[in-house]
Design a protein around this motif. Structure first.
Motif, mmCIF file in Angstrom:
data_model
loop_
_atom_site.group_PDB
_atom_site.id
_atom_site.type_symbol
_atom_site.label_atom_id
_atom_site.label_comp_id
_atom_site.label_asym_id
_atom_site.label_seq_id
_atom_site.Cartn_x
_atom_site.Cartn_y
_atom_site.Cartn_z
ATOM 1 N N GLU A 89 54.810 74.135 47.771
ATOM 2 C CA GLU A 89 53.429 73.575 47.210
ATOM 3 C C GLU A 89 53.174 72.370 46.371
ATOM 4 O OE1 GLU A 89 53.563 77.332 48.739
ATOM 5 O OE2 GLU A 89 54.801 76.689 47.439
ATOM 6 N N HIS A 90 54.579 71.861 45.997
ATOM 7 C CA HIS A 90 54.469 70.880 45.223
ATOM 8 C C HIS A 90 56.049 70.239 45.356
ATOM 9 C CE1 HIS A 90 54.942 68.676 41.299
ATOM 10 N NE2 HIS A 90 53.543 69.023 40.883
ATOM 11 N N ILE A 91 55.667 68.641 45.566
ATOM 12 C CA ILE A 91 57.036 67.908 45.482
ATOM 13 C C ILE A 91 56.997 66.753 44.645
ATOM 14 C CG2 ILE A 91 58.145 66.109 47.113
ATOM 15 C CD1 ILE A 91 56.847 67.940 49.430
ATOM 16 N N SER A 92 58.178 66.573 43.680
ATOM 17 C CA SER A 92 58.216 65.559 42.924
ATOM 18 C C SER A 92 59.339 64.454 43.291
ATOM 19 C CB SER A 92 58.683 66.168 41.579
ATOM 20 O OG SER A 92 57.734 66.922 41.011
ATOM 21 N N VAL A 93 58.959 63.278 43.219
ATOM 22 C CA VAL A 93 59.649 62.325 43.954
ATOM 23 C C VAL A 93 59.948 61.283 42.616
ATOM 24 C CG1 VAL A 93 59.990 60.302 45.342
ATOM 25 C CG2 VAL A 93 58.807 62.435 46.019
ATOM 26 N N TYR A 94 61.036 61.251 41.976
ATOM 27 C CA TYR A 94 61.362 60.411 40.947
ATOM 28 C C TYR A 94 62.377 59.305 41.349
ATOM 29 C CZ TYR A 94 59.817 64.397 38.166
ATOM 30 O OH TYR A 94 59.016 65.488 37.875
ATOM 31 N N THR A 95 62.243 58.123 40.849
ATOM 32 C CA THR A 95 63.081 56.948 41.216
ATOM 33 C C THR A 95 64.027 57.048 40.231
ATOM 34 O OG1 THR A 95 61.038 55.493 41.447
ATOM 35 C CG2 THR A 95 62.973 54.412 41.019
ATOM 36 N N LEU A 96 65.386 56.828 40.732
ATOM 37 C CA LEU A 96 66.606 56.869 39.849
ATOM 38 C C LEU A 96 66.563 55.703 39.058
ATOM 39 C CD1 LEU A 96 69.614 57.880 39.491
ATOM 40 C CD2 LEU A 96 70.421 55.853 41.175
ATOM 41 N N MET A 97 66.991 56.359 37.664
ATOM 42 C CA MET A 97 66.998 55.176 36.511
ATOM 43 C C MET A 97 68.500 55.186 36.037
ATOM 44 S SD MET A 97 63.964 54.688 36.108
ATOM 45 C CE MET A 97 63.792 53.662 34.601
ATOM 46 N N ILE A 98 69.161 54.090 35.729
ATOM 47 C CA ILE A 98 70.288 53.948 35.460
ATOM 48 C C ILE A 98 70.620 53.874 33.885
ATOM 49 C CG2 ILE A 98 72.599 52.369 35.573
ATOM 50 C CD1 ILE A 98 71.620 53.503 38.357
ATOM 51 N N GLU A 99 70.849 55.036 33.462
ATOM 52 C CA GLU A 99 70.692 55.328 32.005
ATOM 53 C C GLU A 99 72.020 55.060 31.092
ATOM 54 O OE1 GLU A 99 67.889 55.721 30.821
ATOM 55 O OE2 GLU A 99 66.606 56.688 31.905
ATOM 56 N N PRO A 100 72.207 54.327 30.117
ATOM 57 C CA PRO A 100 73.179 54.296 29.401
ATOM 58 C C PRO A 100 73.861 55.569 28.951
ATOM 59 C CG PRO A 100 71.403 52.996 28.455
ATOM 60 C CD PRO A 100 70.717 53.806 29.792
ATOM 61 N N GLY A 101 74.971 55.618 28.950
ATOM 62 C CA GLY A 101 75.868 56.514 28.532
ATOM 63 C C GLY A 101 76.232 57.624 29.794
ATOM 64 N N THR A 102 75.676 57.220 30.923
ATOM 65 C CA THR A 102 76.215 58.022 31.949
ATOM 66 C C THR A 102 77.085 57.294 33.138
ATOM 67 O OG1 THR A 102 74.484 56.900 33.392
ATOM 68 C CG2 THR A 102 73.815 58.810 32.358
ATOM 69 N N PRO A 103 77.992 57.808 33.918
ATOM 70 C CA PRO A 103 79.002 57.416 34.788
ATOM 71 C C PRO A 103 78.270 56.390 35.647
ATOM 72 C CG PRO A 103 79.570 59.677 34.701
ATOM 73 C CD PRO A 103 78.018 59.508 34.016
ATOM 74 N N PHE A 104 76.893 56.453 36.046
ATOM 75 C CA PHE A 104 76.216 55.678 36.891
ATOM 76 C C PHE A 104 75.987 54.320 35.990
ATOM 77 C CE2 PHE A 104 73.702 57.722 40.591
ATOM 78 C CZ PHE A 104 75.043 58.201 41.123
ATOM 79 N N TYR A 105 75.694 54.470 34.888
ATOM 80 C CA TYR A 105 75.719 53.311 34.114
ATOM 81 C C TYR A 105 76.736 52.056 34.228
ATOM 82 C CZ TYR A 105 74.108 50.033 30.186
ATOM 83 O OH TYR A 105 73.868 48.950 29.387
ATOM 84 N N GLU A 106 77.987 52.708 34.027
ATOM 85 C CA GLU A 106 79.206 52.003 34.091
ATOM 86 C C GLU A 106 79.204 51.293 35.645
ATOM 87 O OE1 GLU A 106 80.878 51.318 31.519
ATOM 88 O OE2 GLU A 106 79.306 52.440 30.245
ATOM 89 N N GLN A 107 78.919 52.151 36.629
ATOM 90 C CA GLN A 107 79.073 51.840 37.858
ATOM 91 C C GLN A 107 77.904 50.567 38.524
ATOM 92 O OE1 GLN A 107 79.335 56.129 39.258
ATOM 93 N NE2 GLN A 107 80.618 54.887 40.912
ATOM 94 N N TYR A 108 76.682 50.888 37.988
ATOM 95 C CA TYR A 108 75.618 50.208 38.488
ATOM 96 C C TYR A 108 74.707 49.264 37.544
ATOM 97 C CZ TYR A 108 76.723 53.606 42.215
ATOM 98 O OH TYR A 108 77.585 54.270 43.166
ATOM 99 N N LYS A 109 75.254 49.341 36.243
ATOM 100 C CA LYS A 109 74.311 48.586 35.052
ATOM 101 C C LYS A 109 74.074 47.161 35.684
ATOM 102 C CE LYS A 109 78.569 47.818 32.225
ATOM 103 N NZ LYS A 109 79.081 48.071 31.053
ATOM 104 N N PHE A 110 75.220 46.440 36.347
ATOM 105 C CA PHE A 110 74.854 45.042 36.578
ATOM 106 C C PHE A 110 73.918 44.827 37.703
ATOM 107 C CE2 PHE A 110 79.110 44.790 34.535
ATOM 108 C CZ PHE A 110 78.751 44.044 33.471
ATOM 109 N N ASP A 111 73.800 45.774 38.756
ATOM 110 C CA ASP A 111 73.033 45.696 39.833
ATOM 111 C C ASP A 111 71.465 46.137 39.296
ATOM 112 O OD1 ASP A 111 73.383 45.015 42.539
ATOM 113 O OD2 ASP A 111 72.972 47.196 43.152
ATOM 114 N N ALA A 112 71.665 46.904 38.388
ATOM 115 C CA ALA A 112 70.386 47.406 37.786
ATOM 116 C C ALA A 112 69.349 46.271 37.123
ATOM 117 C CB ALA A 112 70.335 48.693 36.807
ATOM 118 N N VAL A 113 70.176 45.486 36.253
ATOM 119 C CA VAL A 113 69.749 44.187 35.670
ATOM 120 C C VAL A 113 69.204 43.268 36.673
ATOM 121 C CG1 VAL A 113 70.595 42.240 34.555
ATOM 122 C CG2 VAL A 113 71.327 44.336 33.417
#
Length: 396
Positions: free
Chosen positions: A182-206
Motif C-alpha cells: 500500500e505504501h513505498i518509501s524511497v530514501y536517498t542514501l546519506m553518508i553520515e559521520p560516525g558510520t563505516p560508510f562515512y570512512e569509505q565514501y566521505k570524499f566521494d560524498a563531498v
C-alpha cells in the motif's frame, strides 16, 4: 496527539546507519522494556489520558524483540492514553526477525500497519549495506504479513547506493511494485559521520555535493534521473507521491508521518526520543543506562531556563520565528504544500507579509507553484528540496 516509541535494538548495525540503535542481549531488552513502561505510565498520569490518533513504534528494529515485550508496551499505551478506535498503529520490522507468532500477536494488539525495511532487491547491494537478510527472506516476511491479515504494508527502499545505476534501482522498485504494497518509501542514501560508510565514501560524498564527478557514488545528475524515473514508474502503478520520499495508494498515506509535517503535537517515548509538546521540543537522554536509571525516579530538572524531566537531555521552547520556519520547511515536504488559510489561522498574518520576496524569487526559478489556496514545491523544487526549504529560514 501522536506517540512515537523508540526501540533502540537491532540484530546488527548496518554500514550506513547513524540511528540510535545497537545489538543487545535479552537481559537488556528486559531492562529497557521495564524503563519504557515506567515512562509510559508517568506521562499517562501527567498528561491525563490525552487522545492519541497515531502510534509509531520505530527503531532500531522493534521486531527483533520478543512479542511479549511489544504486548506489554502497547497494552500499557492503551491503559495510559486514550488511543482512538481508528488509530493508525505502525510497527517497523526487518526481514529475518518476523515470525507468524509475532505478526499474529501484533494483530491482536491492534497494530494495523507494518513497515518492512528492504532497501534493495539485489543480494550484492544488501551485503554492501550490511543488511542481515536476503531478498528471499524479505519475500517470506511480506507474505507472512499478508497471511496474518495486514492490509497496510510499507516497504522501504534506498537509492543512490555506491555503484548503483538508475536501471538497477528501478529493477528493485519493479519487484516491490509487483507485490502491491500500500505504501513505498524511497530514501536517498546519506553518508553520515560516525558510520563505516562515512570512512569509505566521505570524499566521494563531498564531490557529489559539490556537483563534481564522483568515483563510486552516483552523481547529482544520476540521483536526479533515479528520482524522476521513480516518480514516473510509481505513478503508472497507482502510487501518489504525497511527500518528498513517500508514495502511497489512495487512502494509504502514513497518517503518523503526515502529522509530523503538519506539526501535530507528539510525545516521544524511549531512548533518545524527541517530542513536540506545547511548542517546546524535548529530546530524551541517549545513554541507555542513564535512561533506565532516570525512569526509576522521574523528577523535575531545569535545562537552562526550561523545566523538564530528568529523562530529557534537551528542551527548546520554539519562538514564533522558529514555529513559522518549521511550518514552512516541514509543510512544504508534502506534495500539497502549505495553505494560505492555515498559515493565516496559525500565525494571524498573511504568508506574503512574511515570505513575499522569497516566494517571488522561488516562483521565478520555477521551484514552487503559487496558487490561490496553497503553495507547494514544483517537481524541480522537490528534487532540490534542501535548497528550497533553506530559503524559509528567517534568521535572527
Amino acid at each position: 496527539m501522536e506517540i512515537y516509541v523508540h526501540i533502540p535494538f537491532c540484530i546488527k548495525k548496518c554500514h550506513y546507519c547513524d540511528f540510535l540503535s545497537a545489538p543487545a542481549d535479552e537481559r537488556l531488552h528486559n531492562r529497557y522494556a521495564g524503563a519504557l513502561l515506567r515512562e509510559i505510565r508517568f506521562y499517562g498520569e501527567k498528561l491525563g489520558r490525552v487522545p492519541v490518533s497515531t502510534v509509531y513504534v520505530g527503531g532500531g528494529t522493534p521486531s527483533c524483540m520478543a512479542a511479549s515485550y511489544m504486548e506489554l508496551i502497547i497494552k500499557q499505551l492503551r491503559l495510559s492514553f486514550d488511543i482512538a478506535a481508528d488509530a493508525e498503529i505502525t510497527v517497523e520490522c526487518n526481514p529475518g526477525t518476523l515470525t507468524v507468532g509475532k505478526l499474529q500477536s501484533y494483530r491482536k494488539l491492534g497494530v494495523n500497519r507494518i513497515s518492512i525495511g528492504l532497501q534493495s532487491a539485489h543480494e550484492d547491494e544488501l551485503q554492501l549495506l550490511g543488511r542481515i537478510h536476503t531478498y528471499d527472506q524479505f519475500l517470506q516476511s511480506f507474505d507472512l504479513a499478508r497471511k496474518c491479515g495486514f492490509s497496510n504494508i510499507n516497504v522501504d527502499l534506498m537509492s543512490a547506493l555506491p555503484h548503483q545505476t538508475a536501471d538497477k534501482f528501478l529493477a528493485s522498485l519493479k519487484r516491490v511494485i509487483a507485490l502491491k504494497p500500500e505504501h513505498i518509501s524511497v530514501y536517498t542514501l546519506m553518508i553520515e559521520p560516525g558510520t563505516p560508510f562515512y570512512e569509505q565514501y566521505k570524499f566521494d560524498a563531498v564531490l557529489r555535493d559539490a556537483g563534481k564527478e564522483t568515483h563510486v557514488l552516483p552523481s547529482e545528475d544520476e540521483e536526479y534521473e533515479i528520482y524522476v524515473k521513480t516518480g514516473e514508474l510509481l505513478a503508472q502503478h497507482g502510487y501518489e507521491q504525497y511527500e518528498i520520499s513517500n508514495y502511497a495508494r489512495k487512502g494509504y498515506a502514513c497518517r503518523h508521518n503526515t502529522g509530523y509535517w503538519k506539526r501535530v503535537p507528539y510525545l516521544g517515548l524511549g531512548l533518545g526520543a524527541s517530542s513536540l509538546v506545547d511548542e517546546v521540543r524535548y529530546s530524551n537522554v541517549t545513554d541507555i543506562e542513564d535512561y533506565i536509571a532516570a525512569s526509576r525516579q522521574i523528577r523535575r530538572q531545569n535545562i537552562g531556563e526550561i523545566p523538564a524531566w530528568n529523562l530529557h537531555a534537551a528542551a527548546q521552547p520554539l519562538s514564533r520565528r522558529e514555529q513559522i520556519e518549521e511550518y514552512m520547511f516541514l509543510g512544504l515536504r508534502m506534495r500539497e504544500g502549505v495553505t494560505r488559510e492555515g498559515f493565516r489561522n496559525t500565525f494571524d498574518v498573511e504568508i506574503e507579509a512574511v515570505y513575499g520576496e522569497v516566494l517571488r524569487l522561488l516562483a521565478e526559478q520555477q521551484l514552487i507553484i503559487r496558487r490561490a489556496g496553497n503553495i507547494c514545491l514544483s517537481d524541480q523544487g522537490m528534487n532540490v528540496s534542501n535548497y528550497v526549504l533553506a530559503q524559509f529560514l528567517l534568521g535572527e
